[in-house]
Design an enzyme around this catalytic site. Structure first.
Site, PDB file in Angstrom:
ATOM      1  N   HIS A 100       0.833  -1.215   0.000  1.00  0.00           N
ATOM      2  CA  HIS A 100       0.000   0.000   0.000  1.00  0.00           C
ATOM      3  C   HIS A 100       0.859   1.252   0.000  1.00  0.00           C
ATOM      4  CE1 HIS A 100       0.448   0.948   4.378  1.00  0.00           C
ATOM      5  NE2 HIS A 100       0.526  -0.367   4.519  1.00  0.00           N
ATOM      6  N   ASP A 102      -0.312   4.396   0.891  1.00  0.00           N
ATOM      7  CA  ASP A 102      -0.625   5.433   1.880  1.00  0.00           C
ATOM      8  C   ASP A 102       0.141   5.181   3.166  1.00  0.00           C
ATOM      9  OD1 ASP A 102      -2.247   3.124   2.373  1.00  0.00           O
ATOM     10  OD2 ASP A 102      -3.604   4.319   3.611  1.00  0.00           O
ATOM     11  N   ASP A 132       6.658   0.886   6.292  1.00  0.00           N
ATOM     12  CA  ASP A 132       5.210   0.627   6.193  1.00  0.00           C
ATOM     13  C   ASP A 132       4.573   1.653   5.281  1.00  0.00           C
ATOM     14  OD1 ASP A 132       2.593  -0.111   6.615  1.00  0.00           O
ATOM     15  OD2 ASP A 132       2.444   0.846   8.578  1.00  0.00           O
ATOM     16  N   GLU A 166      -5.033   1.643   2.833  1.00  0.00           N
ATOM     17  CA  GLU A 166      -4.925   0.551   3.809  1.00  0.00           C
ATOM     18  C   GLU A 166      -4.976   1.091   5.223  1.00  0.00           C
ATOM     19  OE1 GLU A 166      -2.941  -2.255   6.594  1.00  0.00           O
ATOM     20  OE2 GLU A 166      -2.387  -0.208   6.127  1.00  0.00           O
ATOM     21  N   GLU A 167      -4.365   2.262   5.436  1.00  0.00           N
ATOM     22  CA  GLU A 167      -4.252   2.788   6.799  1.00  0.00           C
ATOM     23  C   GLU A 167      -5.577   3.290   7.353  1.00  0.00           C
ATOM     24  OE1 GLU A 167      -1.881   2.140   8.514  1.00  0.00           O
ATOM     25  OE2 GLU A 167      -0.028   2.071   7.380  1.00  0.00           O
ATOM     26  N   ASP A 191       1.586 -10.416   1.226  1.00  0.00           N
ATOM     27  CA  ASP A 191       1.322  -9.036   1.656  1.00  0.00           C
ATOM     28  C   ASP A 191       2.314  -8.660   2.749  1.00  0.00           C
ATOM     29  OD1 ASP A 191       0.109  -6.548   1.941  1.00  0.00           O
ATOM     30  OD2 ASP A 191      -1.762  -7.306   2.793  1.00  0.00           O
ATOM     31  N   HIS A 438       4.389   3.384  12.517  1.00  0.00           N
ATOM     32  CA  HIS A 438       3.319   4.238  13.055  1.00  0.00           C
ATOM     33  C   HIS A 438       3.859   5.149  14.165  1.00  0.00           C
ATOM     34  CE1 HIS A 438      -0.408   1.727  11.604  1.00  0.00           C
ATOM     35  NE2 HIS A 438       0.565   1.767  10.708  1.00  0.00           N
TER      36      HIS A 438
END
Ligand SMILES: CCCCCCCCCCCCCCCCCC(=O)N[C@@H](Cc1ccccc1)C(=O)O
Ligand SMILES: [Zn+2]
Ligand SMILES: [Zn+2]
Length: 476
Positions: A100, A102, A132, A166-167, A191, A438
């Site tokens: 992903h 985003d 990520d 995704e986030e 994934d 994150h």
């Protein structure tokens, strides 16, 4: 082993060696991707300008991918990208690689370098998305670009699906529905998710690779208490805030049951056992006897604790309208990650019993059960291809074991297309880098990124095997 050795591979494997110029170009391409702030802020709050720019960017840095006749590119849901790479042998079932573009927000505070600078410093590329998951978006396209430049034509078709939300638990459903409508069934999906873990277990100096064959479920539960508002000079004995605070505190203080005995973790630990020094090796090889002891040790650490139970995280709390008004309403949101041995319904029952206060209302905002467990036996093509490629690219990693992903991934939207979903990033992860996902100071070493490209470059070629994995008698 597993895939039956060299004879199963294509006669002409293209060596995974990259020139100095290619290595510089690949790291510069990642830096440029980090520079584009494709932030998902919240439900329906995405940076559309950045996502559009990102779409243009990948076209500019991977021109060969976009001009190759057997690679079809489609934009789905405005900002997601689906690539269909047509293989030469239609008898081989296709597979899919996911990533992903985003990222979660990254305020400047606390970062060593600005999070969207993509700066290189001390051998690391810094910034939001370096782990990520722009690293995977870029590494997948980079590996394909380099293969195509070497005139590679795959035998087995594959898809690359790059989600853009995704986030915020977003729109991979559109890609999934489109492929289903086209009648696609996949051999397997790879994934993001687990990593090669390093330093998570005390006494275990050696890194080990965990391929997640399932992921935990999730519940977002809102608790709400309504009381009559009034003047704060004559407060009632209990306010909405007090009632709700007591309820959430009970939940925090009452962990969900330890599910160690019923989970995959037992299998993972048995595979790791012989890597430990005495007496841990004996303890882990005899979990029938030492299981209760081991499960108590595991729950002491907050990361490994997430592997043995449904976790309870109080993530939002809102109440109050003015300093001198008794609050009419208090709301809290609790994020549970459901252990694969439990269901959403079972967890909600437990939660009601723990709260045990009928003044507290329950509103389930969203809920997903844990995902089915994908096969990891000797016949499981996707698992065995990952294992084979790990052994080749990371020869120092002795253990490859199946495990659980504690977070959720886009792959959960694709269960209609395959029963074989594997969540694995070909990167080392230690507890500090885990915190940066994150969090702050997310970074990837240039070397690790090159190795990720190499891994995918080899994986795509390994997937051209036309033979079923063969059983082997024993593991080393
Ligand atoms: C045998 C001992 C092993 C030691 C265990 C160590 C654990 C290692 C942790 C591995 C990293 C886990 C990273 C998970 C990636 C999940 C991606 C993610 O963050 N997804 C979001 C998705 C989401 C869900 C709901 C709303 C918005 C986004 C997530 O929150 O799960
Ligand atoms: Zn991610
Ligand atoms: Zn994430």
């Amino acid at each position: 082993k597993g895939l039956g050795g060299q004879k199963h591979q294509r006669a002409s494997q293209i060596p995974s060696e990259f020139s100095q110029g290619e290595r510089v170009a690949m790291k510069e391409a990642l830096k440029g991707a980090i520079h584009i702030p494709t932030v998902s802020f919240g439900p329906k709050e995405i940076n559309t300008t950045a996502l559009a720019e990102f779409g243009e960017y990948i076209r500019s840095v991977f021109p060969t991918v976009f001009k190759t006749s057997f690679v079809q590119h489609e934009v789905i849901g405005e900002y997601s990208h689906l690539f269909t790479v047509q293989g030469s042998d239609p008898s081989l079932q296709p597979y899919m690689l996911l990533a992903h573009s985003d990222v979660v927000p990254a305020p400047d505070e606390g970062w060593e370098v600005p999070p969207f600078s993509g700066l290189e410093h001390d051998g690391f590329i810094h910034g939001r998305g370096t782990l990520d998951n722009k690293n995977s978006v870029m590494a997948i396209l980079q590996a394909l670009e380099l293969l195509l430049l070497r005139n590679y034509i795959p035998r087995r078709s594959f898809f690359i699906a790059l989600g853009h939300d995704e986030e915020i638990s977003g729109g991979a459903q559109k890609i999934s529905a489109l492929l289903q409508a086209r009648g696609v069934q996949l051999a397997f999906i790879v994934d993001e998710g687990n990593f090669i873990l390093d330093g998570f277990i005390p006494n275990l100096k050696k890194p080990f690779a965990i391929i997640a064959v399932t992921e935990k479920g999730a519940i977002n539960l809102m608790l709400q208490v309504n009381t009559t508002p009034g003047h704060s000079s004559a407060p009632p004995k209990e306010t909405s805030i007090g009632i709700l605070a007591a309820a959430v505190s009970r939940l925090e203080q009452t962990p969900m049951p330890n599910m160690f005995g019923s989970g995959l973790l037992k299998m993972t630990l048995q595979e790791l056992a012989h890597e430990f020094p005495f007496p841990t090796n004996i303890i882990l090889s005899n979990l029938w006897l030492f299981g209760p002891l081991v499960s108590r040790l595991i729950e002491r650490n907050y990361i490994t604790n997430a592997l043995v139970r449904t976790t309870t995280a109080l993530t939002m709390f809102n109440a109050g309208v003015k300093v001198n008004v008794i609050p009419p309403v208090a709301q809290a949101i609790i994020n549970f990650r459901v252990d694969p041995a439990q269901t959403v319904q079972e967890v909600l029952e437990l939660v009601k019993n723990i709260v045990a206060d009928n003044r507290v209302q329950f509103h389930v905002l969203s809920a997903i059960d844990p995902l089915p467990v994908s096969p990891s036996d000797h016949q499981a093509l996707g698992y065995q291809l990952l294992r084979q490629t790990i052994r080749s690219v990371f020869p120092e990693v002795n253990i490859v074991a199946p495990g659980v992903c504690i977070g959720n991934t886009d792959s959960r939207h694709y269960t209609n297309l395959t029963t074989s979903i594997y969540r694995f990033n070909p990167l080392y992860l230690n507890p500090q880098s885990f915190q940066s996902i994150h969090g702050i100071n997310e970074k990837i070493s240039v070397r690790a990124y090159e190795t990720q490209v190499k891994f995918i470059f080899e994986f795509i070629q390994n997937a051209d095997t036309d033979q079923e994995p063969v059983p082997h008698l024993h593991e080393l």
